[in-house]
Design an enzyme around this catalytic site. Structure first.
Site, PDB file in Angstrom:
ATOM      1  N   ARG A  51     -17.478  97.371 -60.033  1.00  0.00           N
ATOM      2  CA  ARG A  51     -16.082  97.500 -59.628  1.00  0.00           C
ATOM      3  C   ARG A  51     -15.280  98.461 -60.478  1.00  0.00           C
ATOM      4  NH1 ARG A  51     -17.905  92.992 -57.859  1.00  0.00           N
ATOM      5  NH2 ARG A  51     -18.864  92.998 -59.896  1.00  0.00           N
ATOM      6  N   THR A  52     -15.392  98.324 -61.785  1.00  0.00           N
ATOM      7  CA  THR A  52     -14.474  99.101 -62.626  1.00  0.00           C
ATOM      8  C   THR A  52     -14.745 100.594 -62.458  1.00  0.00           C
ATOM      9  OG1 THR A  52     -14.373  97.261 -64.161  1.00  0.00           O
ATOM     10  CG2 THR A  52     -13.581  99.375 -64.966  1.00  0.00           C
ATOM     11  N   LYS A  80     -29.262 110.364 -77.873  1.00  0.00           N
ATOM     12  CA  LYS A  80     -29.792 111.231 -78.941  1.00  0.00           C
ATOM     13  C   LYS A  80     -29.109 110.956 -80.271  1.00  0.00           C
ATOM     14  CE  LYS A  80     -30.338 115.153 -75.763  1.00  0.00           C
ATOM     15  NZ  LYS A  80     -29.782 116.503 -75.513  1.00  0.00           N
ATOM     16  N   ARG A 101     -16.082 102.719 -70.871  1.00  0.00           N
ATOM     17  CA  ARG A 101     -16.549 101.347 -71.124  1.00  0.00           C
ATOM     18  C   ARG A 101     -17.653 101.431 -72.166  1.00  0.00           C
ATOM     19  NH1 ARG A 101     -18.100  96.835 -66.753  1.00  0.00           N
ATOM     20  NH2 ARG A 101     -15.835  96.726 -66.837  1.00  0.00           N
ATOM     21  N   HIS A 129      -9.931  94.292 -71.786  1.00  0.00           N
ATOM     22  CA  HIS A 129     -10.214  94.969 -70.513  1.00  0.00           C
ATOM     23  C   HIS A 129      -8.881  95.147 -69.784  1.00  0.00           C
ATOM     24  CE1 HIS A 129     -12.106  96.337 -66.969  1.00  0.00           C
ATOM     25  NE2 HIS A 129     -13.021  95.407 -66.792  1.00  0.00           N
TER      26      HIS A 129
HETATM   27  C1  NCD Z   1     -15.616  91.916 -66.036  1.00  0.00           C
HETATM   28  C2  NCD Z   1     -15.989  92.687 -67.295  1.00  0.00           C
HETATM   29  O1  NCD Z   1     -16.680  93.708 -67.220  1.00  0.00           O
HETATM   30  O2  NCD Z   1     -15.534  92.262 -68.343  1.00  0.00           O
HETATM   31  N1  NCD Z   1     -15.975  92.605 -64.874  1.00  0.00           N
HETATM   32  C3  NCD Z   1     -15.111  93.526 -64.358  1.00  0.00           C
HETATM   33  O3  NCD Z   1     -14.834  94.550 -64.944  1.00  0.00           O
HETATM   34  N2  NCD Z   1     -14.507  93.239 -63.209  1.00  0.00           N
HETATM   35  C4  NCD Z   1     -16.059  90.501 -66.058  1.00  0.00           C
HETATM   36  C5  NCD Z   1     -17.520  90.197 -66.275  1.00  0.00           C
HETATM   37  O4  NCD Z   1     -18.338  91.091 -66.463  1.00  0.00           O
HETATM   38  O5  NCD Z   1     -17.839  89.007 -66.232  1.00  0.00           O
END
Ligand code: NCD
Length: 304
Positions: A51-52, A80, A101, A129
């Site tokens: 999703r993100t 590397k 991320r 997040h």
């Molecule tokens: C979450 C995350 O990555 O922290 N997912 C997301 O980005 N929607 C929650 C999770 O991974 O459980």
């Protein structure tokens, strides 16, 4: 040039502004379809995501911009031995904005110190997040019409769940919020958040292990996945993974207008039988995340 590493990097007024822009994008998508023409978003994902990353990419495409990036550390020069700082300097030569991320807490912050373009934290380890919180806030606003006077239950892995940490921070600035923290003892909210956010701001909260007992009070139930990848050993994960499984029976005493939220991915903590319940909001969160990311990209690129 501004980055968003923590949800508290945005003021309450700015959050309200992002919600307004997202609402307007939903109403008038055509108005926004060329706003980012000629701009590039780099998605640097050193950890898995559906999703993100895809919502960031869809957001940029729907704004008329372009996307470049990588979706696993192994396909980047991190494999590397390149530092996050050098990666950030490099990507600044190719893109206008970064969404990053990373499994290490603080990596996006380091990137922001070294980049010459805005950096958005798309999840750093078990820490924060903030853009999931933007999705969560738009969901709450569209479901409840307000951010104050709500009893919000957080259930599951409150220790490693970074979406929980960011949403608690965001809600800590509104009045009349009661936090109900439901988790096994081993997965309680970290004490630094309890002390520095809840207690410091004199916020009302209770901790419990019993979901059914608190269910009738809740306006929002925020379910979470037990974060397997953050555990030190598999045995602990196996012991704790099924601590809470939301089933239709457990909702018997819930409010009629409860909002059931989950950042997803779901493993088994919400029974699929609940998906058709009008109180289930988790797939709305998925969609709203795209609109809030569109609003955030516009803000950080200073596009009207
Ligand atoms: C979450 C995350 O990555 O922290 N997912 C997301 O980005 N929607 C929650 C999770 O991974 O459980």
């Amino acid at each position: 040039m501004r980055s968003v590493i923590d949800i508290l990097d945005l003021t309450v007024e700015e959050l309200d502004g992002l919600v307004k822009v997202a609402d307007d994008i939903i109403e008038n998508p055509n108005k926004y379809s060329e706003k980012c023409k000629g701009k590039k978003l780099a998605t640097l994902f050193f950890e898995p995501s559906t999703r993100t990353r895809l919502s960031f990419e869809a957001a940029m495409y729907e704004l008329g911009g372009n996307v470049l990036g990588f979706s696993e550390a192994q396909s980047s020069s991190a494999a590397k031995g390149e530092s996050v700082a050098d990666t950030a300097k490099t990507v600044s030569c190719y893109a206008d904005i970064i969404a990053m991320r990373h499994p290490k807490e603080g990596a996006p912050l380091v990137a922001s110190y070294n980049a010459t373009i805005p950096v958005i934290n798309a999840g750093d380890g078990g820490h924060n997040h903030p853009t999931q919180t933007l999705a969560d806030l738009l969901t709450i606003h569209r479901e409840k019409g307000r951010f104050d006077n709500l009893t919000v239950g957080f259930c599951g892995d409150l220790k490693f769940g970074r979406t929980v940490h960011s949403l608690i921070n965001a809600l800590s600035r509104y009045s009349g919020i009661k936090f109900v923290l439901i988790s096994p003892d081993e997965l309680k909210l970290p004490s630094y958040i309890k002390k520095e956010v809840l207690e410091k701001n004199n916020l009302e909260y209770v901790q419990t292990t019993n979901l059914e007992e608190v269910m009738p009070q809740l306006d929002i139930l925020y379910m979470t996945r037990v974060q397997r990848e953050r555990f030190f050993n598999e045995e602990d994960y196996l012991r704790l993974k099924d601590s809470y499984i939301l089933t239709p029976e457990k909702l018997t005493n819930a409010k009629k207008d409860l909002s059931i939220m989950h950042p997803l991915p779901r493993v088994n903590e919400i029974s699929v039988a609940i998906d058709e319940d009008p109180r289930a909001c988790y797939f709305k969160q998925v969609l709203y995340g795209k609109y809030m990311r569109m609003a955030l990209i516009l803000k950080l690129l200073e596009i009207e």
